[in-house]
Motif scaffolding. Structure first.
Motif, PDB file in Angstrom:
ATOM      1  N   ARG A   1       0.839  -1.217   0.000  1.00 26.67           N
ATOM      2  CA  ARG A   1       0.000   0.000   0.000  1.00 26.67           C
ATOM      3  C   ARG A   1       0.862   1.250   0.000  1.00 26.67           C
ATOM      4  O   ARG A   1       0.595   2.218  -0.703  1.00 26.67           O
ATOM      5  CB  ARG A   1      -0.866   0.027   1.268  1.00 26.67           C
ATOM      6  CG  ARG A   1      -2.082  -0.825   1.190  1.00 26.67           C
ATOM      7  CD  ARG A   1      -2.932  -0.599   2.448  1.00 26.67           C
ATOM      8  NE  ARG A   1      -3.608  -1.812   2.803  1.00 26.67           N
ATOM      9  CZ  ARG A   1      -3.356  -2.549   3.891  1.00 26.67           C
ATOM     10  NH1 ARG A   1      -2.440  -2.161   4.765  1.00 26.67           N
ATOM     11  NH2 ARG A   1      -4.033  -3.646   4.108  1.00 26.67           N
TER      12      ARG A   1
ATOM     13  N   THR B   1       0.915   4.249  -2.767  1.00 21.49           N
ATOM     14  CA  THR B   1       0.647   5.636  -2.387  1.00 21.49           C
ATOM     15  C   THR B   1       1.807   6.543  -2.769  1.00 21.49           C
ATOM     16  O   THR B   1       1.621   7.615  -3.345  1.00 21.49           O
ATOM     17  CB  THR B   1       0.399   5.728  -0.866  1.00 21.49           C
ATOM     18  OG1 THR B   1      -0.601   4.778  -0.524  1.00 21.49           O
ATOM     19  CG2 THR B   1      -0.060   7.113  -0.459  1.00 21.49           C
TER      20      THR B   1
ATOM     21  N   LEU C   1      -6.043  -7.601  -0.910  1.00 21.67           N
ATOM     22  CA  LEU C   1      -5.718  -6.373  -1.648  1.00 21.67           C
ATOM     23  C   LEU C   1      -6.748  -6.103  -2.746  1.00 21.67           C
ATOM     24  O   LEU C   1      -7.157  -4.956  -2.962  1.00 21.67           O
ATOM     25  CB  LEU C   1      -4.311  -6.471  -2.263  1.00 21.67           C
ATOM     26  CG  LEU C   1      -3.764  -5.186  -2.885  1.00 21.67           C
ATOM     27  CD1 LEU C   1      -3.590  -4.092  -1.829  1.00 21.67           C
ATOM     28  CD2 LEU C   1      -2.421  -5.439  -3.596  1.00 21.67           C
TER      29      LEU C   1
ATOM     30  N   GLU D   1      -9.855  -4.723  -1.087  1.00 23.61           N
ATOM     31  CA  GLU D   1      -9.586  -3.368  -0.617  1.00 23.61           C
ATOM     32  C   GLU D   1      -9.603  -2.345  -1.744  1.00 23.61           C
ATOM     33  O   GLU D   1     -10.166  -1.255  -1.610  1.00 23.61           O
ATOM     34  CB  GLU D   1      -8.170  -3.383  -0.054  1.00 23.61           C
ATOM     35  CG  GLU D   1      -8.026  -2.802   1.314  1.00 23.61           C
ATOM     36  CD  GLU D   1      -6.581  -2.980   1.733  1.00 23.61           C
ATOM     37  OE1 GLU D   1      -6.357  -3.806   2.615  1.00 23.61           O
ATOM     38  OE2 GLU D   1      -5.697  -2.318   1.153  1.00 23.61           O
TER      39      GLU D   1
END
Ligand SMILES: [Zn+2]
Ligand SMILES: [Zn+2]
Length: 212
Positions: A42, A46, A71, A74
């Motif tokens: 993650r 990002t 994942l 999500e």
């Protein structure tokens, strides 16, 4: 020239090379083999500012697929690959995780199984799919003729090849996959693999002791 960037994120105790592949112009991309350590993945997504469109799996082993279902849920993205012959490995990911002390792995049901001759898109760039059994029955390799790049999972390593002593593995089948599908790509093809540094096909053809 396509504007693809690749970031490697080592995950799990096996130091598996999870890859973030994206198009620098559109900032859209894919995650290949999110085996675990999702916070690290993650974070990389990002930091790079990438919009992940899908998850790709090279095969069904825990260090490659263990975090895929979580994942995918999500991010709300589909999972593509591997070949259906690895379905039994994807179903038993929770048990496999437990045996290595990796908690929380969920079974994975890919939205799309891949087979020889298919293509997958990464950041708008098309990759050919090769079915390369032997390390696992359903291992696939992603090949971009334009980039002269192959993403090989655990089929081939620099100076080595994938192990074949795990369920469904077969050494002779693996060597045949490499000799009939990867070596013919050409000596100038680079490859990224599931563990350790990548390399190029020419050097493996000349020096890899398993391919003599
Ligand atoms: Zn593997
Ligand atoms: Zn692996």
């Amino acid at each position: 020239m396509p504007h693809l960037k690749i970031g490697i994120i080592p995950v799990t105790l096996f130091e598996q090379n999870c890859s973030l592949v994206w198009n620098e112009e559109t900032m859209k991309g894919v995650v290949i083999d999110p085996g675990g350590d999702l916070p690290r993945i993650r974070d990389a997504i990002t930091k790079a500012g990438v919009t992940v469109e899908k998850i790709l799996l090279t095969h069904g082993h825990i260090d490659h697929a263990g975090g895929a279902a979580e994942l995918a849920a999500e991010l709300g993205v589909p999972v593509e690959g591997p070949h259906q012959a690895d379905a039994f490995l994807l179903e038993r990911l929770p048990e496999s995780g437990k045996s290595y002390g990796m908690a929380g792995a969920r079974p994975v049901t890919p939205n799309r199984w891949l087979d020889e001759g298919d293509t997958v898109s990464m950041g708008g760039e098309s990759f050919d799919v090769l079915h390369c059994p032997g390390h696992s029955p359903g291992s696939v390799v992603f090949v971009s003729p334009e980039l002269k790049l192959a993403i090989v999972g655990d089929v081939l390593f620099r100076g080595s090849v994938g192990r074949s002593d795990i369920a469904g593995g077969d050494h002779a089948t693996l060597i045949a996959s490499i000799k009939t599908k990867l070596l013919p790509l050409g000596d100038d093809f680079a490859f990224l693999c599931g563990h350790g540094p990548g390399g190029n096909i020419g050097e493996e053809r000349r020096t890899n002791p398993f391919l003599r």
